[in-house]
Design an enzyme around this catalytic site. Structure first.
Site, short mmCIF file in Angstrom:
data_model
loop_
_atom_site.label_atom_id
_atom_site.label_comp_id
_atom_site.label_asym_id
_atom_site.label_seq_id
_atom_site.Cartn_x
_atom_site.Cartn_y
_atom_site.Cartn_z
N GLY A 83 0.79 -1.23 0.00
CA GLY A 83 0.00 0.00 0.00
C GLY A 83 0.83 1.28 0.00
N ASP A 124 -7.00 4.27 6.47
CA ASP A 124 -7.18 5.65 6.01
C ASP A 124 -8.56 5.90 5.40
OD1 ASP A 124 -4.57 6.06 6.75
OD2 ASP A 124 -3.90 6.85 4.81
N HIS A 170 20.81 3.82 33.34
CA HIS A 170 21.59 5.06 33.32
C HIS A 170 22.90 4.82 32.57
CE1 HIS A 170 23.23 8.86 34.70
NE2 HIS A 170 24.34 8.23 35.02
#
Ligand code: FAD
Ligand code: NAD
Length: 420
Positions: free
Chosen positions: A38, A278, A405
């Site tokens: 797509g 979409d 860290h």
């Protein structure tokens, strides 16, 4: 031929759904008129991210890299669909849950439309002189100057790529600030960082006309003005791609032309026909299309915690509502910030521009949103999304969970610790 399920469109929504349906034992077909993958794979997410990562490398080697990444991933998509029948061609809906493809006809009691979207154009004089993102990705060489209409996600990602390549870029945006859906602090700071890298912004302007050659007429606070350029890229949003025959099949559209669906079930107005990705306009992101496919596969998905990433240099990312959205809802919140400039890893890396902002509920102290601008925002949003999706508290993230860290992940913990 009758199938247990038919999917139209092999983008992230369609291929995720078809592969899942076939894996659950359903005889599944997917109809695609173009290439597997797509918009996202062939002319969207993946080629643009390859270009974003290419920095100042020459355009021909950058586009070659993009093509090779796309080709490899296309093979992966094809491999994921081995249990699905691939039907090449343009699908047209017919009444009675039938679909015509070329000279043939197929049918199923469950039809899933995942036909995606295409670039929209402004209804202005000379709009045909502008190119869209699809055409831009096919350019063999870059001009010296580019004007980008629209400071949304596409406009900013292309502006950032072009700035890396040394192109003189001007972005014209209708709204007062760039990137309207983003947190205002993020948008303002991103504008200033991109400006520092040479991108010029004209905000609060309405583009009126594009003339060949090229020049753009626009209207701003000081009245009408003209911008000369070598190329115009139009990035003002996308419109739904809808198969022919929707009306005859009883599938209604929204006033903006998207396929109308129930946001929870993704059912259209026609029985047995669903629409994802979409084409239904709920959220135009590849991972949203995939998440909607998982909803239809019956899997639990926390849709409210939808992350967004903009792959500019530096990138920005967010999950959950903005401060403005919370204020508009009349909802009270507390916020905390951590600056990249105070983080050991960012200092060691020399990536001190940016911040992490957290928004939380003052009563429950649950994390509502993260808004991030700075190096690796695209990676940091993963932990942030988990925190929002699970309703993690400030204290849990600031103190109970251990962050290694020195890493940028400590910024999330620091923002939570600073939230009051
Ligand atoms: P699509 O990917 O558009 O696929 C639809 C498919 O349906 C297409 O292959 C089409 O050929 C086919 N089709 C259409 N009509 C028919 C028919 N009648 N018959 C047969 N086949 C048909 N999103 C992100 O999350 N992250 C990003 O970084 C990102 N970057 C982007 C960059 C650009 C330049 C663009 C344009 C988009 C980007 N997006 C990004 C958005 C993302 O590409 C889309 O949200 C996503 O592709 C939507 O998936 P979809 O399955 O709904 O549709
Ligand atoms: P967009 O909606 O994100 O941005 C369009 C911009 O154009 C807006 O800022 C709008 O105010 C502006 N605009 C509209 N009319 C204008 C005018 N007359 N003059 C000047 N500016 C005007 O749309 P897009 O950038 O085209 O992207 C389309 C879709 O693709 C988005 O929904 C986005 O989610 C998706 N996408 C996502 C990514 C990502 O996730 N990284 C990348 C690219 C695209």
């Amino acid at each position: 031929m009758k199938y247990d399920a038919i999917v139209i469109g092999a983008g992230p929504g369609g291929y995720t759904l078809a592969a899942g349906l076939a894996a659950s034992g359903l005889h599944t077909a997917i109809v695609e008129r173009d290439l597997p993958g797509g918009t996202c794979l062939n002319r969207g997410c993946i080629p643009t991210k390859a270009l974003c990562a290419s920095g100042s490398a020459p355009w021909d080697s950058a586009t070659e890299h993009a093509r090779s990444v796309v080709a490899q991933l296309r093979d992966d998509v094809k491999a994921s669909l081995t249990a699905v029948e691939w039907i090449p061609g343009d699908a047209r809906l017919l009444p009675g849950r039938r679909i015509s493809v070329g000279d043939g006809e197929i049918e199923s009691d469950r039809i899933y439309i995942a036909t995606g979207s295409a670039p929209a154009a402004l209804p202005i004089e000379g709009a045909e002189h502008a190119i869209d993102s699809t055409a831009f990705l096919k350019l063999e060489k870059l001009p010296e100057r580019v004007a980008v209409i629209g400071a949304g996600v596409i406009g900013l990602e292309f502006a950032s790529i072009l700035a890396d390549k040394g192109v003189d870029v001007t972005v014209l945006e209708y709204c007062k600030e760039i990137l309207p859906p983003a947190d205002k602090d993020v948008a303002k700071r991103l504008r200033s960082l991109l400006s520092r890298r040479g991108v010029a912004f004209l905000t609060g302007v309405a583009v009126k006309a594009i003339h060949p050659g090229f020049s753009i007429d626009y209207e701003g606070k000081k009245g009408l003005a003209t911008l000369d350029t070598d190329m115009v890229l139009m990035a003002v949003g996308r419109r739904a791609v809808v198969p022919e025959g929707v009306a005859e099949a009883g599938v209604e559209l929204t006033p903006r032309g998207f396929i109308s669906v129930d946001p929870h079930t993704l059912a259209t107005t026609a029985e047995g026909i669903y629409a994802i990705g979409d084409c239904n306009g709920l959220c135009m992101l590849a991972h949203a299309a995939e998440a909607q496919a998982r909803v239809l596969l019956g899997r639990p998905v926390v849709m409210e915690a939808m992350p967004s990433v903009v792959f500019t240099h530096p990138p920005c990312a967010w999950v959950g509502p903005t401060e403005d959205a919370l204020k508009a809802e009349g909802r009270s919140f507390i916020s905390g910030k951590a600056l990249y400039g105070g983080n050991g890893k960012a200092m060691a890396d020399g990536t001190t521009d940016g911040f992490v902002k957290v928004l939380a509920d003052p009563e429950t102290r649950k994390i509502l949103a993260f808004h991030i601008l700075g190096a690796d925002a695209d990676a940091l949003i993963g932990e942030a999304t988990l925190a929002v999706a699970l309703g993690v508290s400030l204290n849990t993230l600031a103190s109970a969970v251990i962050h290694p860290h020195p890493t940028l992940t400590e910024l999330l913990a620091t923002a939570c610790a600073n939230c009051r």
